[in-house]
Design a protein around this motif. Sequence first.
Motif, PDB file in Angstrom:
ATOM      1  N   LEU A  29       0.861  -1.175   0.000  1.00  0.00           N
ATOM      2  CA  LEU A  29       0.000   0.000   0.000  1.00  0.00           C
ATOM      3  C   LEU A  29       0.896   1.223   0.000  1.00  0.00           C
ATOM      4  O   LEU A  29       1.725   1.399   0.895  1.00  0.00           O
ATOM      5  N   VAL A  30       0.744   2.060  -1.013  1.00  0.00           N
ATOM      6  CA  VAL A  30       1.467   3.322  -1.104  1.00  0.00           C
ATOM      7  C   VAL A  30       0.525   4.407  -0.607  1.00  0.00           C
ATOM      8  O   VAL A  30      -0.608   4.522  -1.082  1.00  0.00           O
ATOM      9  N   VAL A  31       0.984   5.201   0.367  1.00  0.00           N
ATOM     10  CA  VAL A  31       0.157   6.248   0.970  1.00  0.00           C
ATOM     11  C   VAL A  31       0.780   7.605   0.680  1.00  0.00           C
ATOM     12  O   VAL A  31       1.947   7.847   1.020  1.00  0.00           O
ATOM     13  N   TYR A  32       0.003   8.485   0.070  1.00  0.00           N
ATOM     14  CA  TYR A  32       0.472   9.829  -0.238  1.00  0.00           C
ATOM     15  C   TYR A  32       0.001  10.795   0.850  1.00  0.00           C
ATOM     16  O   TYR A  32      -1.176  10.835   1.188  1.00  0.00           O
ATOM     17  N   PHE A  47      -0.691  11.886  -9.960  1.00  0.00           N
ATOM     18  CA  PHE A  47       0.435  11.319 -10.707  1.00  0.00           C
ATOM     19  C   PHE A  47       0.908  10.024 -10.039  1.00  0.00           C
ATOM     20  O   PHE A  47       1.051   8.985 -10.700  1.00  0.00           O
ATOM     21  N   PHE A  48       1.174  10.082  -8.735  1.00  0.00           N
ATOM     22  CA  PHE A  48       1.642   8.891  -8.031  1.00  0.00           C
ATOM     23  C   PHE A  48       0.582   7.796  -8.037  1.00  0.00           C
ATOM     24  O   PHE A  48       0.906   6.619  -8.189  1.00  0.00           O
ATOM     25  N   ARG A  49      -0.690   8.152  -7.863  1.00  0.00           N
ATOM     26  CA  ARG A  49      -1.766   7.154  -7.902  1.00  0.00           C
ATOM     27  C   ARG A  49      -1.723   6.381  -9.222  1.00  0.00           C
ATOM     28  O   ARG A  49      -1.708   5.151  -9.217  1.00  0.00           O
ATOM     29  N   ASP A  50      -1.683   7.101 -10.321  1.00  0.00           N
ATOM     30  CA  ASP A  50      -1.703   6.442 -11.630  1.00  0.00           C
ATOM     31  C   ASP A  50      -0.502   5.529 -11.825  1.00  0.00           C
ATOM     32  O   ASP A  50      -0.635   4.413 -12.321  1.00  0.00           O
ATOM     33  N   PHE A  52       1.572   4.068  -9.478  1.00  0.00           N
ATOM     34  CA  PHE A  52       1.670   2.910  -8.584  1.00  0.00           C
ATOM     35  C   PHE A  52       0.567   1.894  -8.837  1.00  0.00           C
ATOM     36  O   PHE A  52       0.807   0.687  -8.771  1.00  0.00           O
ATOM     37  N   VAL A  53      -0.632   2.339  -9.131  1.00  0.00           N
ATOM     38  CA  VAL A  53      -1.712   1.396  -9.437  1.00  0.00           C
ATOM     39  C   VAL A  53      -1.398   0.657 -10.735  1.00  0.00           C
ATOM     40  O   VAL A  53      -1.631  -0.550 -10.843  1.00  0.00           O
TER      41      VAL A  53
END
Length: 136
Positions: A29-32, A47-50, A52-53
């Motif tokens: 799980l990556v948490v921003y 940007f990070f969501r796109d 890492f998913v």
Amino acid sequence: MPRIDLRNGEHLDYSLVLPKKPKGEAETLVVYVHGFASHQQGEKARFFRDRFVEIGHAYLAFDQRGHGASGGTMEELTLSRSIEDLLSVLDAAGRGFRRIVLIGSSMGGQVAAWAAAKHPDRIAANLLIAPSFFFY
């Protein structure tokens, strides 16, 4: 949008995106953690969501107190409350993931660094973007 109710009657809004094809058993799980006057739908957060998913990791972003759709005001924002809020989000939405990676930007970088330092058993990695260690 899901929310976490806090003890003082305030709430934190968050979004959790699961990958279509998870990357193996060791789900990450990556948490921003956003910066001051930003929110979970900011340009960096998206940007990070796109990214890492796309590579098979789950992604969570939340609005800190007084930001975005979360309750509270910026005047009540403190470092200790921000750390507590991040840990509340991890407790509520981070269960079941074997690894947690924090990405903190600016004010969020300081929050992520302190949370990881206080709980090294829970945080596998920490990516800090221009952390503002002297913000509060």
